[in-house]
Design an enzyme around this catalytic site. Structure first.
Site, PDB file in Angstrom:
ATOM      1  N   HIS A 282      -7.947 -43.117 -59.351  1.00 44.38           N
ATOM      2  CA  HIS A 282      -8.842 -43.468 -58.235  1.00 44.38           C
ATOM      3  C   HIS A 282      -9.207 -42.211 -57.440  1.00 44.38           C
ATOM      4  O   HIS A 282     -10.357 -42.002 -57.073  1.00 44.38           O
ATOM      5  CB  HIS A 282      -8.166 -44.446 -57.263  1.00 44.38           C
TER       6      HIS A 282
ATOM      7  N   LYS B 255      -5.269 -64.402 -54.612  1.00 46.56           N
ATOM      8  CA  LYS B 255      -4.660 -63.452 -55.546  1.00 46.56           C
ATOM      9  C   LYS B 255      -3.368 -62.897 -54.949  1.00 46.56           C
ATOM     10  O   LYS B 255      -3.270 -62.700 -53.742  1.00 46.56           O
ATOM     11  CB  LYS B 255      -5.661 -62.301 -55.785  1.00 46.56           C
TER      12      LYS B 255
ATOM     13  N   ARG C 161     -13.139 -46.184 -67.649  1.00 40.05           N
ATOM     14  CA  ARG C 161     -12.108 -45.543 -68.471  1.00 40.05           C
ATOM     15  C   ARG C 161     -12.335 -45.722 -69.954  1.00 40.05           C
ATOM     16  O   ARG C 161     -11.951 -44.889 -70.752  1.00 40.05           O
ATOM     17  CB  ARG C 161     -10.722 -46.144 -68.136  1.00 40.05           C
TER      18      ARG C 161
ATOM     19  N   SER D  49      -3.719 -49.335 -62.205  1.00 42.18           N
ATOM     20  CA  SER D  49      -2.783 -49.887 -61.219  1.00 42.18           C
ATOM     21  C   SER D  49      -1.868 -50.910 -61.894  1.00 42.18           C
ATOM     22  O   SER D  49      -0.698 -51.041 -61.523  1.00 42.18           O
ATOM     23  CB  SER D  49      -3.544 -50.557 -60.068  1.00 42.18           C
TER      24      SER D  49
HETATM   25  P1  ADP Z   1     -10.434 -53.680 -59.574  1.00 43.20           P
HETATM   26  O1  ADP Z   1      -9.411 -54.738 -59.331  1.00 43.20           O
HETATM   27  O2  ADP Z   1     -11.767 -53.941 -58.911  1.00 43.20           O
HETATM   28  O3  ADP Z   1     -10.579 -53.196 -61.012  1.00 43.20           O
HETATM   29  P2  ADP Z   1      -8.957 -51.268 -59.114  1.00 43.20           P
HETATM   30  O4  ADP Z   1      -8.258 -50.899 -57.853  1.00 43.20           O
HETATM   31  O5  ADP Z   1      -8.088 -51.523 -60.295  1.00 43.20           O
HETATM   32  O6  ADP Z   1      -9.868 -52.476 -58.743  1.00 43.20           O
HETATM   33  O7  ADP Z   1     -10.018 -50.145 -59.515  1.00 43.20           O
HETATM   34  C1  ADP Z   1     -11.054 -49.756 -58.644  1.00 43.20           C
HETATM   35  C2  ADP Z   1     -12.041 -48.869 -59.407  1.00 43.20           C
HETATM   36  O8  ADP Z   1     -11.371 -47.707 -59.875  1.00 43.20           O
HETATM   37  C3  ADP Z   1     -12.648 -49.514 -60.659  1.00 43.20           C
HETATM   38  O9  ADP Z   1     -13.983 -49.059 -60.786  1.00 43.20           O
HETATM   39  C4  ADP Z   1     -11.824 -48.941 -61.775  1.00 43.20           C
HETATM   40  O10 ADP Z   1     -12.545 -48.917 -63.001  1.00 43.20           O
HETATM   41  C5  ADP Z   1     -11.590 -47.541 -61.249  1.00 43.20           C
HETATM   42  N1  ADP Z   1     -10.414 -46.947 -61.853  1.00 43.20           N
HETATM   43  C6  ADP Z   1      -9.162 -47.431 -61.864  1.00 43.20           C
HETATM   44  N2  ADP Z   1      -8.329 -46.595 -62.510  1.00 43.20           N
HETATM   45  C7  ADP Z   1      -9.090 -45.545 -62.925  1.00 43.20           C
HETATM   46  C8  ADP Z   1      -8.836 -44.356 -63.676  1.00 43.20           C
HETATM   47  N3  ADP Z   1      -7.611 -44.099 -64.146  1.00 43.20           N
HETATM   48  N4  ADP Z   1      -9.850 -43.505 -63.918  1.00 43.20           N
HETATM   49  C9  ADP Z   1     -11.086 -43.798 -63.452  1.00 43.20           C
HETATM   50  N5  ADP Z   1     -11.407 -44.906 -62.760  1.00 43.20           N
HETATM   51  C10 ADP Z   1     -10.416 -45.771 -62.488  1.00 43.20           C
END
Ligand code: ADP
Length: 151
Positions: free
Chosen positions: A17, A41, A90, A128
């Site tokens: 992130h 959730k 990703r 995450s």
């Molecule tokens: P969501 O539940 O909306 O997927 P996340 O907190 O998991 O929320 O992710 C928020 C954003 O960050 C999303 O666009 C996700 O694709 C991006 N993201 C998460 N991990 C990575 C990573 N390792 N590299 C690039 N983008 C990421």
């Protein structure tokens, strides 16, 4: 003013992130990292904690703000006057999912544009979900977390 929302759960924030936000800083005047709250959730970390971590990590980036919202992300963007949404990609499954959501958001958000940044190879394995599994299993998640975050 170019304003973008980076929406997500950030449960917890990971180095993946952080990389996306830092790479987007030169592209926008303001980036709002917005935690979407879905009351049905279950999250591993409370909202206050997730907000505090985000604020700590970006305390030296004046154009990055942290917020939370309920309801549709596209409506939230409109309400705060953001014309752009930022998302990270990703892999192909992220792409398939995000493509549909961005097309829907363009309609629901009245022309809202989504900007995608492709994950750098060194971060594309981080999610995450995986970090939560490591934490629940009492493993060391620090290789996947920004250095400011100690869990
Ligand atoms: P969501 O539940 O909306 O997927 P996340 O907190 O998991 O929320 O992710 C928020 C954003 O960050 C999303 O666009 C996700 O694709 C991006 N993201 C998460 N991990 C990575 C990573 N390792 N590299 C690039 N983008 C990421």
């Amino acid at each position: 003013m170019k304003k973008a929302v980076f929406p997500g759960s950030f449960d917890p924030i990971t180095s993946g992130h952080v990389d996306i936000v830092k790479r987007a800083v030169p592209l926008f005047d303001e980036i709002i990292i917005a935690i979407g709250v879905n009351t049905s959730k279950k999250y591993l970390f409370p909202l206050d904690q997730r907000i505090a971590w985000l604020e700590k990590v970006f305390e030296n980036e004046p154009s990055v703000k942290v917020d939370s919202y309920e309801g549709l992300t596209a409506h939230y963007c409109k309400n705060i006057g953001a014309n752009y949404m930022l998302r990270g990609l990703r892999n192909a499954s992220d792409f398939d999912y995000e493509k549909t959501i961005s097309q829907l958001n363009s309609i629901v958000g009245d022309g809202l544009e989504t900007l995608f940044l492709i994950s750098r190879p060194s971060f594309s394995h981080i999610s995450s979900t995986i970090v939560r599994e490591i934490i629940k299993g009492k493993g060391d998640a620090s290789p996947f977390l920004p250095p400011e975050i100690k869990i």
